[in-house]
Enzyme design. Structure first.
Site, short mmCIF file in Angstrom:
data_model
loop_
_atom_site.label_atom_id
_atom_site.label_comp_id
_atom_site.label_asym_id
_atom_site.label_seq_id
_atom_site.Cartn_x
_atom_site.Cartn_y
_atom_site.Cartn_z
N LYS A 8 -61.96 33.66 29.07
CA LYS A 8 -62.91 34.42 29.89
C LYS A 8 -62.14 35.54 30.62
CE LYS A 8 -65.72 30.35 29.84
NZ LYS A 8 -66.75 29.52 30.43
N HIS A 84 -71.63 34.51 23.44
CA HIS A 84 -71.36 33.48 24.45
C HIS A 84 -72.50 33.45 25.48
CE1 HIS A 84 -69.46 31.29 27.73
NE2 HIS A 84 -68.66 30.78 26.80
N GLU A 86 -72.48 33.32 28.59
CA GLU A 86 -72.27 34.20 29.74
C GLU A 86 -72.66 35.64 29.40
OE1 GLU A 86 -68.26 32.94 30.47
OE2 GLU A 86 -69.04 31.00 31.08
P1 13P Z 1 -65.46 25.10 30.11
O1 13P Z 1 -64.59 24.37 29.12
O2 13P Z 1 -64.74 25.64 31.28
O3 13P Z 1 -66.68 24.28 30.46
O4 13P Z 1 -66.02 26.41 29.34
C1 13P Z 1 -66.60 26.27 28.09
C2 13P Z 1 -66.82 27.62 27.51
O5 13P Z 1 -67.64 28.39 27.97
C3 13P Z 1 -65.97 28.01 26.37
O6 13P Z 1 -66.48 29.15 25.75
#
Ligand code: 13P
Length: 227
Positions: A8, A84, A86
């Site tokens: 991220k 994704h 997000e």
């Molecule tokens: P986490 O492993 O922090 O829950 O994040 C998952 C994710 O969004 C991977 O793309």
């Protein structure tokens, strides 16, 4: 088995270099890291397999702030995450724009980790399969295409899907499109063994636990033992 770390918007280039030095992926498992754009060149130079976190659907053009598949290939990047949750939540990504990105990336020769997954309200209302069906309906199986099932309620919350919930969703996705499916959502060394042992779980997309080299390596080693 494929284990990918989605960093991220974390890690500058110098932190990326330190991480890559300490990684040493175990044999028998495909290990990928997905740093932010500004750390891609540093990561690729280390010899680790590197994917971006997003990619545009055009080769070039007037698309301020975007980066093309060709530009990523130029850096030695081998693939990209697409769609994704997000990006769907905060940047207006839709099933159609996500597939446009994926389709061009695959044609250009990048691998694609294509993310799908339901929100908490959708699961509670019993709509998980309907949501997954809609998200997957735009996909066409292609060489280099991998799906990641990431239930939105399990991302960054510490609430992992149970192995059965994940297995059921993966089997459902594979009944719709014949591609490998990774699980993502609070994967950590403590739950990796149980999740990765499921019949239809072909690897993991790891967020938070991929930021520390020890925890990411532990997950990769679990995958290597199960491969
Ligand atoms: P986490 O492993 O922090 O829950 O994040 C998952 C994710 O969004 C991977 O793309």
């Amino acid at each position: 088995m494929l284990i990918a770390g989605n960093w991220k918007m974390y890690k500058r280039a110098s932190e990326t270099a330190d991480f890559c030095l300490g990684l040493s992926p175990p044999p028998g498992v495909d290990v990928v890291i997905c740093p932010p754009y500004t750390s891609l060149a540093m990561a690729a130079a280390s010899g680790v397999t590197v994917y971006a976190q997003n990619v545009h659907w055009a080769s070039e053009g007037a698309f301020t702030g975007e980066v093309s598949a060709e530009m990523l290939l130029d850096l030695g990047v081998k693939g990209s995450i697409v769609g994704h949750s997000e990006r769907r939540q905060h940047f207006c990504e839709t099933d159609e724009t996500a597939w446009s990105r994926a389709e061009h990336a695959l044609e250009a020769g990048l691998g694609v980790i294509y993310c799908v997954g339901e929100q908490e309200e959708e699961r509670e209302a019993g709509h998980t399969e309907e949501v997954l069906r809609r998200q997957v309906s735009v996909l066409q199986p292609r060489e280099g295409l991998v799906v990641a099932y990431e239930p939105v309620w399990a991302i960054g919350t510490g609430r992992t899907a149970t192995a059965k919930q994940a297995q059921d969703a993966h089997a459902f996705i594979k009944s719709l499109v014949k591609v490998p499916v990774l699980y993502g959502g609070s994967v950590k060394p403590e739950n990796a063994q149980e999740l990765l042992s499921q019949q239809d779980i072909d690897g993991a997309l790891v967020g938070g636990a991929s930021l520390e080299v020890e925890s990411f390596r532990a997950i990769c080693e679990t995958a290597a033992r199960l491969s």
